[in-house]
Scaffold this motif. Structure first.
Motif, PDB file in Angstrom:
ATOM      1  N   GLU A   1       0.827  -1.211   0.000  1.00  0.00           N
ATOM      2  CA  GLU A   1       0.000   0.000   0.000  1.00  0.00           C
ATOM      3  C   GLU A   1       0.862   1.264   0.000  1.00  0.00           C
ATOM      4  OE1 GLU A   1      -2.622  -0.308   3.353  1.00  0.00           O
ATOM      5  OE2 GLU A   1      -3.359  -2.254   2.675  1.00  0.00           O
ATOM      6  N   SER A   2       1.920   1.260   0.792  1.00  0.00           N
ATOM      7  CA  SER A   2       2.796   2.433   0.882  1.00  0.00           C
ATOM      8  C   SER A   2       3.503   2.697  -0.439  1.00  0.00           C
ATOM      9  CB  SER A   2       3.829   2.241   1.990  1.00  0.00           C
ATOM     10  OG  SER A   2       3.198   2.119   3.233  1.00  0.00           O
ATOM     11  N   LEU A   3       4.001   1.639  -1.067  1.00  0.00           N
ATOM     12  CA  LEU A   3       4.701   1.810  -2.336  1.00  0.00           C
ATOM     13  C   LEU A   3       3.743   2.199  -3.461  1.00  0.00           C
ATOM     14  CD1 LEU A   3       7.225  -1.102  -1.971  1.00  0.00           C
ATOM     15  CD2 LEU A   3       7.724   1.346  -1.869  1.00  0.00           C
ATOM     16  N   ARG A   4       2.535   1.670  -3.449  1.00  0.00           N
ATOM     17  CA  ARG A   4       1.538   2.075  -4.447  1.00  0.00           C
ATOM     18  C   ARG A   4       1.171   3.550  -4.278  1.00  0.00           C
ATOM     19  NH1 ARG A   4      -1.310  -2.215  -7.128  1.00  0.00           N
ATOM     20  NH2 ARG A   4      -0.613  -4.217  -6.323  1.00  0.00           N
ATOM     21  N   SER A   5       1.056   3.986  -3.034  1.00  0.00           N
ATOM     22  CA  SER A   5       0.754   5.390  -2.756  1.00  0.00           C
ATOM     23  C   SER A   5       1.864   6.290  -3.291  1.00  0.00           C
ATOM     24  CB  SER A   5       0.594   5.587  -1.244  1.00  0.00           C
ATOM     25  OG  SER A   5       0.488   6.944  -0.929  1.00  0.00           O
ATOM     26  N   GLU A   6       3.089   5.890  -3.050  1.00  0.00           N
ATOM     27  CA  GLU A   6       4.227   6.678  -3.524  1.00  0.00           C
ATOM     28  C   GLU A   6       4.293   6.660  -5.053  1.00  0.00           C
ATOM     29  OE1 GLU A   6       7.295   9.288  -3.345  1.00  0.00           O
ATOM     30  OE2 GLU A   6       5.744   8.765  -1.911  1.00  0.00           O
ATOM     31  N   GLU A   7       3.996   5.524  -5.636  1.00  0.00           N
ATOM     32  CA  GLU A   7       3.996   5.412  -7.099  1.00  0.00           C
ATOM     33  C   GLU A   7       2.976   6.381  -7.705  1.00  0.00           C
ATOM     34  OE1 GLU A   7       4.024   1.727 -10.176  1.00  0.00           O
ATOM     35  OE2 GLU A   7       2.432   1.704  -8.686  1.00  0.00           O
ATOM     36  N   ARG A   8       1.792   6.452  -7.103  1.00  0.00           N
ATOM     37  CA  ARG A   8       0.763   7.390  -7.594  1.00  0.00           C
ATOM     38  C   ARG A   8       1.232   8.830  -7.436  1.00  0.00           C
ATOM     39  NH1 ARG A   8      -2.514   3.643  -4.969  1.00  0.00           N
ATOM     40  NH2 ARG A   8      -2.618   4.960  -3.126  1.00  0.00           N
ATOM     41  N   ARG A   9       1.822   9.147  -6.293  1.00  0.00           N
ATOM     42  CA  ARG A   9       2.286  10.512  -6.054  1.00  0.00           C
ATOM     43  C   ARG A   9       3.363  10.911  -7.048  1.00  0.00           C
ATOM     44  NH1 ARG A   9       5.879  13.737  -4.417  1.00  0.00           N
ATOM     45  NH2 ARG A   9       7.417  12.138  -4.046  1.00  0.00           N
ATOM     46  N   VAL A  10       4.318  10.031  -7.269  1.00  0.00           N
ATOM     47  CA  VAL A  10       5.399  10.328  -8.212  1.00  0.00           C
ATOM     48  C   VAL A  10       4.839  10.451  -9.624  1.00  0.00           C
ATOM     49  CG1 VAL A  10       7.500   9.388  -9.269  1.00  0.00           C
ATOM     50  CG2 VAL A  10       7.219   9.344  -6.786  1.00  0.00           C
ATOM     51  N   GLY A  11       3.897   9.581  -9.970  1.00  0.00           N
ATOM     52  CA  GLY A  11       3.278   9.663 -11.296  1.00  0.00           C
ATOM     53  C   GLY A  11       2.582  10.991 -11.520  1.00  0.00           C
ATOM     54  N   LYS A  12       1.841  11.451 -10.516  1.00  0.00           N
ATOM     55  CA  LYS A  12       1.164  12.747 -10.621  1.00  0.00           C
ATOM     56  C   LYS A  12       2.181  13.870 -10.761  1.00  0.00           C
ATOM     57  CE  LYS A  12      -2.927  11.624  -7.925  1.00  0.00           C
ATOM     58  NZ  LYS A  12      -3.638  11.871  -6.669  1.00  0.00           N
ATOM     59  N   GLU A  13       3.247  13.791  -9.976  1.00  0.00           N
ATOM     60  CA  GLU A  13       4.304  14.810 -10.022  1.00  0.00           C
ATOM     61  C   GLU A  13       4.939  14.880 -11.410  1.00  0.00           C
ATOM     62  OE1 GLU A  13       6.768  17.737  -8.217  1.00  0.00           O
ATOM     63  OE2 GLU A  13       5.112  16.654  -7.298  1.00  0.00           O
ATOM     64  N   CYS A  14       5.238  13.713 -11.970  1.00  0.00           N
ATOM     65  CA  CYS A  14       5.862  13.661 -13.297  1.00  0.00           C
ATOM     66  C   CYS A  14       4.922  14.194 -14.365  1.00  0.00           C
ATOM     67  CB  CYS A  14       6.284  12.229 -13.635  1.00  0.00           C
ATOM     68  SG  CYS A  14       7.688  11.664 -12.673  1.00  0.00           S
ATOM     69  N   ARG A  15       3.650  13.807 -14.301  1.00  0.00           N
ATOM     70  CA  ARG A  15       2.690  14.270 -15.300  1.00  0.00           C
ATOM     71  C   ARG A  15       2.492  15.786 -15.223  1.00  0.00           C
ATOM     72  NH1 ARG A  15       0.367   9.512 -13.759  1.00  0.00           N
ATOM     73  NH2 ARG A  15      -1.114  10.508 -12.357  1.00  0.00           N
ATOM     74  N   SER A  16       2.533  16.339 -14.018  1.00  0.00           N
ATOM     75  CA  SER A  16       2.318  17.778 -13.879  1.00  0.00           C
ATOM     76  C   SER A  16       3.508  18.584 -14.392  1.00  0.00           C
ATOM     77  CB  SER A  16       2.039  18.140 -12.420  1.00  0.00           C
ATOM     78  OG  SER A  16       3.200  18.019 -11.630  1.00  0.00           O
ATOM     79  N   ARG A  17       4.668  17.976 -14.447  1.00  0.00           N
ATOM     80  CA  ARG A  17       5.855  18.689 -14.947  1.00  0.00           C
ATOM     81  C   ARG A  17       5.985  18.634 -16.451  1.00  0.00           C
ATOM     82  NH1 ARG A  17      10.477  18.917 -10.738  1.00  0.00           N
ATOM     83  NH2 ARG A  17       9.272  18.767  -8.840  1.00  0.00           N
ATOM     84  N   TRP A  18       5.312  17.706 -17.095  1.00  0.00           N
ATOM     85  CA  TRP A  18       5.430  17.576 -18.554  1.00  0.00           C
ATOM     86  C   TRP A  18       4.276  18.265 -19.161  1.00  0.00           C
ATOM     87  CZ3 TRP A  18      10.098  16.180 -19.674  1.00  0.00           C
ATOM     88  CH2 TRP A  18      10.795  15.357 -18.814  1.00  0.00           C
TER      89      TRP A  18
END
Length: 71
Positions: free
Chosen positions: A54-71
């Motif tokens: 659960e913790s790693l999935r949460s972090e994966e979602r957060r990082v994905g959102k961060e990456c998408r917002s920068r591109w």
């Protein structure tokens, strides 16, 4: 702002922010699973694996959102 406070469950070691909390939880769960000095039941192992997952999935979602917002 979240980064300006300290996570209450870490003894003041880690900043309370979106990155440290999931990673700390996943690392602690995996460390417990790897420790040979602790007798874990199958239920305990399942809970620790679920926490890490659960913790790693949460972090994966957060990082994905961060990456998408920068591109």
């Amino acid at each position: 702002m979240p980064g300006d406070t300290v996570a209450p469950d870490t003894g003041g070691i880690y900043p309370d922010n979106d990155l440290r909390t999931p990673l700390a939880a996943a690392k602690a769960a995996v460390s417990c699973l790897r420790c040979r000095d602790i007798q874990l039941t199958a239920e305990d192992r399942g809970e620790l694996l679920a926490t890490a997952d659960e913790s790693l999935r949460s972090e994966e979602r957060r990082v994905g959102k961060e990456c998408r917002s920068r591109w």
